[in-house]
Design an enzyme around this catalytic site. Structure first.
Site, PDB file in Angstrom:
ATOM      1  N   GLY A   1       0.779  -1.232   0.000  1.00 53.58           N
ATOM      2  CA  GLY A   1       0.000   0.000   0.000  1.00 53.58           C
ATOM      3  C   GLY A   1       0.807   1.276   0.000  1.00 53.58           C
TER       4      GLY A   1
ATOM      5  N   ASN B   1       1.210   3.438  -2.414  1.00 59.94           N
ATOM      6  CA  ASN B   1       0.423   4.513  -3.030  1.00 59.94           C
ATOM      7  C   ASN B   1      -0.703   4.967  -2.103  1.00 59.94           C
ATOM      8  OD1 ASN B   1       1.348   5.343  -5.747  1.00 59.94           O
ATOM      9  ND2 ASN B   1       1.187   3.157  -6.179  1.00 59.94           N
TER      10      ASN B   1
ATOM     11  N   LEU C   1      -5.436  -6.044  -6.789  1.00 57.74           N
ATOM     12  CA  LEU C   1      -5.126  -6.956  -7.882  1.00 57.74           C
ATOM     13  C   LEU C   1      -6.328  -7.705  -8.440  1.00 57.74           C
ATOM     14  CD1 LEU C   1      -1.752  -8.458  -6.592  1.00 57.74           C
ATOM     15  CD2 LEU C   1      -2.147  -6.459  -8.050  1.00 57.74           C
TER      16      LEU C   1
ATOM     17  N   LEU D   1     -10.072  -8.056 -10.317  1.00 56.76           N
ATOM     18  CA  LEU D   1     -10.911  -7.341 -11.266  1.00 56.76           C
ATOM     19  C   LEU D   1     -12.153  -6.843 -10.538  1.00 56.76           C
ATOM     20  CD1 LEU D   1     -11.322  -6.553 -14.277  1.00 56.76           C
ATOM     21  CD2 LEU D   1     -12.644  -8.677 -14.515  1.00 56.76           C
TER      22      LEU D   1
ATOM     23  N   ASN E   1      -7.485   4.060 -10.995  1.00 52.09           N
ATOM     24  CA  ASN E   1      -6.458   3.042 -10.757  1.00 52.09           C
ATOM     25  C   ASN E   1      -5.122   3.611 -11.214  1.00 52.09           C
ATOM     26  OD1 ASN E   1      -5.391   0.399 -10.115  1.00 52.09           O
ATOM     27  ND2 ASN E   1      -5.240   0.047 -12.326  1.00 52.09           N
TER      28      ASN E   1
ATOM     29  N   HIS F   1      -1.349   2.266 -12.724  1.00 53.73           N
ATOM     30  CA  HIS F   1      -0.673   1.114 -13.326  1.00 53.73           C
ATOM     31  C   HIS F   1       0.806   1.456 -13.506  1.00 53.73           C
ATOM     32  CE1 HIS F   1      -0.291  -2.517 -15.778  1.00 53.73           C
ATOM     33  NE2 HIS F   1       0.384  -1.795 -16.657  1.00 53.73           N
TER      34      HIS F   1
ATOM     35  N   ASP G   1      -7.188  -2.506 -17.047  1.00 59.39           N
ATOM     36  CA  ASP G   1      -6.287  -1.477 -17.591  1.00 59.39           C
ATOM     37  C   ASP G   1      -6.740  -0.879 -18.920  1.00 59.39           C
ATOM     38  OD1 ASP G   1      -4.612  -2.071 -15.414  1.00 59.39           O
ATOM     39  OD2 ASP G   1      -3.539  -3.606 -16.548  1.00 59.39           O
TER      40      ASP G   1
ATOM     41  N   GLU H   1       4.953   7.324  -9.327  1.00 58.07           N
ATOM     42  CA  GLU H   1       3.602   6.967  -8.882  1.00 58.07           C
ATOM     43  C   GLU H   1       3.213   7.777  -7.649  1.00 58.07           C
ATOM     44  OE1 GLU H   1       2.640   2.762  -8.528  1.00 58.07           O
ATOM     45  OE2 GLU H   1       4.320   2.274  -9.839  1.00 58.07           O
TER      46      GLU H   1
END
Length: 300
Positions: free
Chosen positions: A94, A96, A181, A183, A198, A200, A241, A270
């Site tokens: 975590g 971010n 992670l 969907l 999100n 990436h 994505d 990021e």
């Protein structure tokens, strides 16, 4: 380090530039002077700068008249009285999530984290949330017991109950995926259309999709021979994505990079890019072109 970007027609004349739309971020932030801007469609290259679309009030009206924008940007940088409520989805350490939380605590994001949702209760991000006094939810519900489930953790929720919890009980405005992670189910995506972000660790639309996450992305970038990589913030749709790209940060891929070395360089960006994007979302500084492309505006 270079960045290729498109200049939109901006008929600003001598009017002061009141707002700017952020496209990409590079490690050394610098605003391009208005006098250097081109006033017609032309490709140009910025080196070692953060690049923007510069559009003053008159040019913004021109863009709207041309049908390029169909949602009005925030009329001022004055923040609403009530901070936006965020739900942050996590699966790992975590970092971010922590960067976003730090930006909230320092006043750079006008929001509060209402809840942290995780498919990995007991992970580093979960532990950080608990220490920070942020409520946590385990999701999705599974017939198999979760490993490392804290004894005092609430039972996992299924999708309908999660949606009810976020929308009705907590009043969550925006969903932020920070290393999540799984969907996201279509039902949840629909509930937060244009309100779910999100990040990436690659330059989408390349090097994305199912199975491409973490070091796998950086291995694929190095194996491809690409000279640049970076981070992408995008809105979430029902696939991996593929949602509309909001912002990107670019880093070089050096000849002797390992995946770990490239990952560290991208992660630095990021931690700069994601809080900036979340702040724009929370403060209503994102507009949409008629063709579905989001534009992120600076506060002033």
């Amino acid at each position: 380090m270079t960045l290729l970007s498109m200049t939109l027609p901006c008929n600003t004349g001598n009017a002061a530039v009141s707002r700017m739309a952020v496209t990409h971020m590079l490690p050394t932030p610098q605003i391009t002077p208005l006098s250097n801007l081109l006033t017609h469609h032309q490709l140009h290259v910025f080196s070692h700068v953060r690049s923007f679309y510069h559009c003053g009030a008159s040019s913004k009206r021109s863009l709207t008249c041309q049908g390029l924008l169909h949602k009005a940007a925030a009329s001022s940088s004055i923040r609403s009285q009530n901070p936006a409520k965020l739900a942050v989805f996590v699966s790992g350490g975590g970092s971010n999530f922590r960067a976003i939380h730090d930006a909230i605590l320092s006043g750079h994001i006008h929001a509060q984290i209402a809840v942290v949702v995780s498919d990995a209760p007991g992970c580093g991000a979960w532990a950080y949330a608990r220490q920070a006094g942020i409520p946590t939810i385990c999701y999705p519900h599974s017939t198999r017991p979760y490993l490392d489930m804290p004894a005092d953790a609430p039972p996992p929720l299924d999708t309908p109950n999660l949606i009810h919890m976020l929308k009705q009980q907590l009043g969550v405005d925006f969903v932020i995926l920070a290393g999540y992670l799984k969907l996201v189910p279509a039902a949840l995506v629909r509930e937060y259309k244009d309100a779910m972000l999100n990040i990436h660790p690659g330059l989408l639309p390349a090097f994305g999709g199912k199975g491409l996450y973490g070091l796998r992305v950086h291995k694929a970038v190095i194996a491809s021979g690409a000279r640049f990589s970076g981070a992408t913030v995008h809105f979430v749709d029902e696939e991996y994505d593929t949602g509309p790209i909001l912002a990107q940060a670019v880093v070089p891929v050096n000849p002797h990079d390992t995946p770990q070395m490239l990952a560290a360089r991208v992660l630095q960006q990021e931690h700069r890019l994601y809080p900036t994007a979340v702040a724009a979302l929370a403060e209503g500084r994102i507009t949409w072109r008629e063709d579905g492309i989001p534009i992120m505006w600076t506060p002033h």
